[in-house]
Write a protein that holds these residues in place. Structure first.
Motif, PDB file in Angstrom:
ATOM      1  N   GLN A   1       0.842  -1.202   0.000  1.00  0.00           N
ATOM      2  CA  GLN A   1       0.000   0.000   0.000  1.00  0.00           C
ATOM      3  C   GLN A   1       0.874   1.248   0.000  1.00  0.00           C
ATOM      4  O   GLN A   1       0.571   2.233  -0.679  1.00  0.00           O
ATOM      5  CB  GLN A   1      -0.929  -0.006   1.211  1.00  0.00           C
ATOM      6  N   ARG A   2       1.950   1.194   0.735  1.00  0.00           N
ATOM      7  CA  ARG A   2       2.877   2.338   0.769  1.00  0.00           C
ATOM      8  C   ARG A   2       3.520   2.539  -0.597  1.00  0.00           C
ATOM      9  O   ARG A   2       3.645   3.674  -1.070  1.00  0.00           O
ATOM     10  CB  ARG A   2       3.935   2.097   1.844  1.00  0.00           C
ATOM     11  N   VAL A   3       3.924   1.438  -1.234  1.00  0.00           N
ATOM     12  CA  VAL A   3       4.509   1.536  -2.576  1.00  0.00           C
ATOM     13  C   VAL A   3       3.485   2.115  -3.552  1.00  0.00           C
ATOM     14  O   VAL A   3       3.821   2.982  -4.361  1.00  0.00           O
ATOM     15  CB  VAL A   3       5.023   0.159  -3.058  1.00  0.00           C
ATOM     16  N   ALA A   4       2.245   1.656  -3.475  1.00  0.00           N
ATOM     17  CA  ALA A   4       1.199   2.174  -4.356  1.00  0.00           C
ATOM     18  C   ALA A   4       1.007   3.674  -4.158  1.00  0.00           C
ATOM     19  O   ALA A   4       0.847   4.427  -5.118  1.00  0.00           O
ATOM     20  CB  ALA A   4      -0.106   1.422  -4.124  1.00  0.00           C
ATOM     21  N   SER A   5       1.048   4.116  -2.923  1.00  0.00           N
ATOM     22  CA  SER A   5       0.898   5.530  -2.617  1.00  0.00           C
ATOM     23  C   SER A   5       2.064   6.343  -3.188  1.00  0.00           C
ATOM     24  O   SER A   5       1.859   7.416  -3.779  1.00  0.00           O
ATOM     25  CB  SER A   5       0.813   5.720  -1.102  1.00  0.00           C
ATOM     26  N   ILE A   6       3.265   5.845  -3.000  1.00  0.00           N
ATOM     27  CA  ILE A   6       4.455   6.525  -3.547  1.00  0.00           C
ATOM     28  C   ILE A   6       4.366   6.596  -5.066  1.00  0.00           C
ATOM     29  O   ILE A   6       4.640   7.632  -5.673  1.00  0.00           O
ATOM     30  CB  ILE A   6       5.746   5.803  -3.101  1.00  0.00           C
ATOM     31  N   ALA A   7       3.970   5.486  -5.683  1.00  0.00           N
ATOM     32  CA  ALA A   7       3.860   5.446  -7.145  1.00  0.00           C
ATOM     33  C   ALA A   7       2.840   6.473  -7.638  1.00  0.00           C
ATOM     34  O   ALA A   7       3.106   7.195  -8.610  1.00  0.00           O
ATOM     35  CB  ALA A   7       3.477   4.041  -7.597  1.00  0.00           C
ATOM     36  N   ARG A   8       1.690   6.537  -6.983  1.00  0.00           N
ATOM     37  CA  ARG A   8       0.673   7.524  -7.373  1.00  0.00           C
ATOM     38  C   ARG A   8       1.218   8.944  -7.273  1.00  0.00           C
ATOM     39  O   ARG A   8       1.002   9.769  -8.156  1.00  0.00           O
ATOM     40  CB  ARG A   8      -0.574   7.385  -6.503  1.00  0.00           C
ATOM     41  N   SER A   9       1.943   9.209  -6.182  1.00  0.00           N
ATOM     42  CA  SER A   9       2.461  10.572  -5.995  1.00  0.00           C
ATOM     43  C   SER A   9       3.499  10.936  -7.048  1.00  0.00           C
ATOM     44  O   SER A   9       3.657  12.105  -7.386  1.00  0.00           O
ATOM     45  CB  SER A   9       3.054  10.733  -4.592  1.00  0.00           C
ATOM     46  N   LYS A  10       4.192   9.936  -7.582  1.00  0.00           N
ATOM     47  CA  LYS A  10       5.201  10.179  -8.624  1.00  0.00           C
ATOM     48  C   LYS A  10       4.629  10.043 -10.031  1.00  0.00           C
ATOM     49  O   LYS A  10       5.321  10.313 -11.010  1.00  0.00           O
ATOM     50  CB  LYS A  10       6.363   9.194  -8.466  1.00  0.00           C
ATOM     51  N   GLY A  11       3.386   9.536 -10.125  1.00  0.00           N
ATOM     52  CA  GLY A  11       2.769   9.363 -11.436  1.00  0.00           C
ATOM     53  C   GLY A  11       3.333   8.194 -12.220  1.00  0.00           C
ATOM     54  O   GLY A  11       3.400   8.239 -13.445  1.00  0.00           O
ATOM     55  N   VAL A  12       3.762   7.161 -11.499  1.00  0.00           N
ATOM     56  CA  VAL A  12       4.312   5.973 -12.158  1.00  0.00           C
ATOM     57  C   VAL A  12       3.571   4.737 -11.650  1.00  0.00           C
ATOM     58  O   VAL A  12       2.804   4.807 -10.700  1.00  0.00           O
ATOM     59  CB  VAL A  12       5.829   5.819 -11.900  1.00  0.00           C
ATOM     60  N   LYS A  13       3.846   3.611 -12.266  1.00  0.00           N
ATOM     61  CA  LYS A  13       3.270   2.353 -11.813  1.00  0.00           C
ATOM     62  C   LYS A  13       4.095   1.813 -10.648  1.00  0.00           C
ATOM     63  O   LYS A  13       5.302   2.079 -10.569  1.00  0.00           O
ATOM     64  CB  LYS A  13       3.253   1.333 -12.948  1.00  0.00           C
ATOM     65  N   PRO A  14       3.463   1.054  -9.755  1.00  0.00           N
ATOM     66  CA  PRO A  14       4.205   0.474  -8.633  1.00  0.00           C
ATOM     67  C   PRO A  14       5.425  -0.349  -9.082  1.00  0.00           C
ATOM     68  O   PRO A  14       6.443  -0.351  -8.393  1.00  0.00           O
ATOM     69  CB  PRO A  14       3.172  -0.406  -7.932  1.00  0.00           C
ATOM     70  N   ALA A  15       5.339  -0.988 -10.232  1.00  0.00           N
ATOM     71  CA  ALA A  15       6.472  -1.787 -10.710  1.00  0.00           C
ATOM     72  C   ALA A  15       7.736  -0.948 -10.839  1.00  0.00           C
ATOM     73  O   ALA A  15       8.848  -1.446 -10.613  1.00  0.00           O
ATOM     74  CB  ALA A  15       6.132  -2.435 -12.053  1.00  0.00           C
ATOM     75  N   VAL A  16       7.588   0.315 -11.176  1.00  0.00           N
ATOM     76  CA  VAL A  16       8.752   1.203 -11.292  1.00  0.00           C
ATOM     77  C   VAL A  16       9.437   1.347  -9.935  1.00  0.00           C
ATOM     78  O   VAL A  16      10.673   1.310  -9.845  1.00  0.00           O
ATOM     79  CB  VAL A  16       8.327   2.581 -11.847  1.00  0.00           C
ATOM     80  N   ILE A  17       8.656   1.486  -8.886  1.00  0.00           N
ATOM     81  CA  ILE A  17       9.214   1.633  -7.539  1.00  0.00           C
ATOM     82  C   ILE A  17       9.945   0.355  -7.138  1.00  0.00           C
ATOM     83  O   ILE A  17      11.060   0.397  -6.614  1.00  0.00           O
ATOM     84  CB  ILE A  17       8.106   1.963  -6.510  1.00  0.00           C
ATOM     85  N   TYR A  18       9.317  -0.792  -7.396  1.00  0.00           N
ATOM     86  CA  TYR A  18       9.969  -2.070  -7.065  1.00  0.00           C
ATOM     87  C   TYR A  18      11.265  -2.244  -7.851  1.00  0.00           C
ATOM     88  O   TYR A  18      12.284  -2.680  -7.299  1.00  0.00           O
ATOM     89  CB  TYR A  18       9.020  -3.247  -7.342  1.00  0.00           C
ATOM     90  N   ARG A  19      11.263  -1.896  -9.142  1.00  0.00           N
ATOM     91  CA  ARG A  19      12.485  -2.030  -9.953  1.00  0.00           C
ATOM     92  C   ARG A  19      13.592  -1.116  -9.441  1.00  0.00           C
ATOM     93  O   ARG A  19      14.752  -1.517  -9.361  1.00  0.00           O
ATOM     94  CB  ARG A  19      12.178  -1.709 -11.421  1.00  0.00           C
ATOM     95  N   GLU A  20      13.221   0.124  -9.098  1.00  0.00           N
ATOM     96  CA  GLU A  20      14.229   1.054  -8.574  1.00  0.00           C
ATOM     97  C   GLU A  20      14.824   0.534  -7.271  1.00  0.00           C
ATOM     98  O   GLU A  20      16.035   0.627  -7.052  1.00  0.00           O
ATOM     99  CB  GLU A  20      13.611   2.440  -8.356  1.00  0.00           C
ATOM    100  N   ALA A  21      13.979  -0.015  -6.403  1.00  0.00           N
ATOM    101  CA  ALA A  21      14.464  -0.545  -5.131  1.00  0.00           C
ATOM    102  C   ALA A  21      15.413  -1.719  -5.370  1.00  0.00           C
ATOM    103  O   ALA A  21      16.465  -1.823  -4.735  1.00  0.00           O
ATOM    104  CB  ALA A  21      13.291  -0.975  -4.254  1.00  0.00           C
ATOM    105  N   LEU A  22      15.062  -2.605  -6.291  1.00  0.00           N
ATOM    106  CA  LEU A  22      15.933  -3.739  -6.594  1.00  0.00           C
ATOM    107  C   LEU A  22      17.243  -3.267  -7.211  1.00  0.00           C
ATOM    108  O   LEU A  22      18.320  -3.758  -6.840  1.00  0.00           O
ATOM    109  CB  LEU A  22      15.229  -4.719  -7.541  1.00  0.00           C
ATOM    110  N   ASP A  23      17.170  -2.303  -8.121  1.00  0.00           N
ATOM    111  CA  ASP A  23      18.391  -1.758  -8.715  1.00  0.00           C
ATOM    112  C   ASP A  23      19.329  -1.195  -7.647  1.00  0.00           C
ATOM    113  O   ASP A  23      20.540  -1.436  -7.676  1.00  0.00           O
ATOM    114  CB  ASP A  23      18.061  -0.652  -9.729  1.00  0.00           C
ATOM    115  N   ARG A  24      18.769  -0.449  -6.704  1.00  0.00           N
ATOM    116  CA  ARG A  24      19.590   0.125  -5.625  1.00  0.00           C
ATOM    117  C   ARG A  24      20.215  -0.960  -4.756  1.00  0.00           C
ATOM    118  O   ARG A  24      21.384  -0.881  -4.395  1.00  0.00           O
ATOM    119  CB  ARG A  24      18.761   1.063  -4.766  1.00  0.00           C
ATOM    120  N   TYR A  25      19.432  -1.984  -4.435  1.00  0.00           N
ATOM    121  CA  TYR A  25      19.958  -3.082  -3.631  1.00  0.00           C
ATOM    122  C   TYR A  25      21.086  -3.795  -4.377  1.00  0.00           C
ATOM    123  O   TYR A  25      22.151  -4.055  -3.801  1.00  0.00           O
ATOM    124  CB  TYR A  25      18.853  -4.080  -3.270  1.00  0.00           C
TER     125      TYR A  25
END
Length: 88
Positions: free
Chosen positions: A60-84
């Protein structure tokens, strides 16, 4: 739009679709670059789909962040994995 409406709009019939699919199904189709890919299009472009189960509150937090950035949640997950992966 219903499939029947789409087909009518573009002048497609079951017979035309069968004729278009025949070379692919028989293995006789050659593309302009000479490569014919089978299976998932994701595999052919060097990507693979995975399923990961997360805590509901986190998703739910990821979905909220994605909405605020205007992207799909998958983008947030990919960015997090890339950083890790950059840290290991």
């Amino acid at each position: 739009m219903k499939v029947s409406e789409y087909m009518k709009k573009h002048g497609l019939t079951d017979e035309k679709l069968d004729a278009m699919a025949a070379p692919y199904e028989s293995g006789d189709y050659t593309s302009e670059d000479g490569k014919v890919y089978t299976g998932s299009h994701i595999d052919s472009v060097g990507k693979r789909r995975v399923t990961v189960v997360y805590n509901a509150a986190d998703t739910q937090r990821v979905a909220s962040i994605a909405r605020s950035k205007g992207v799909k949640p998958a983008v947030i997950y990919r960015e997090a994995l890339d950083r890790y992966l950059a840290t290991v």
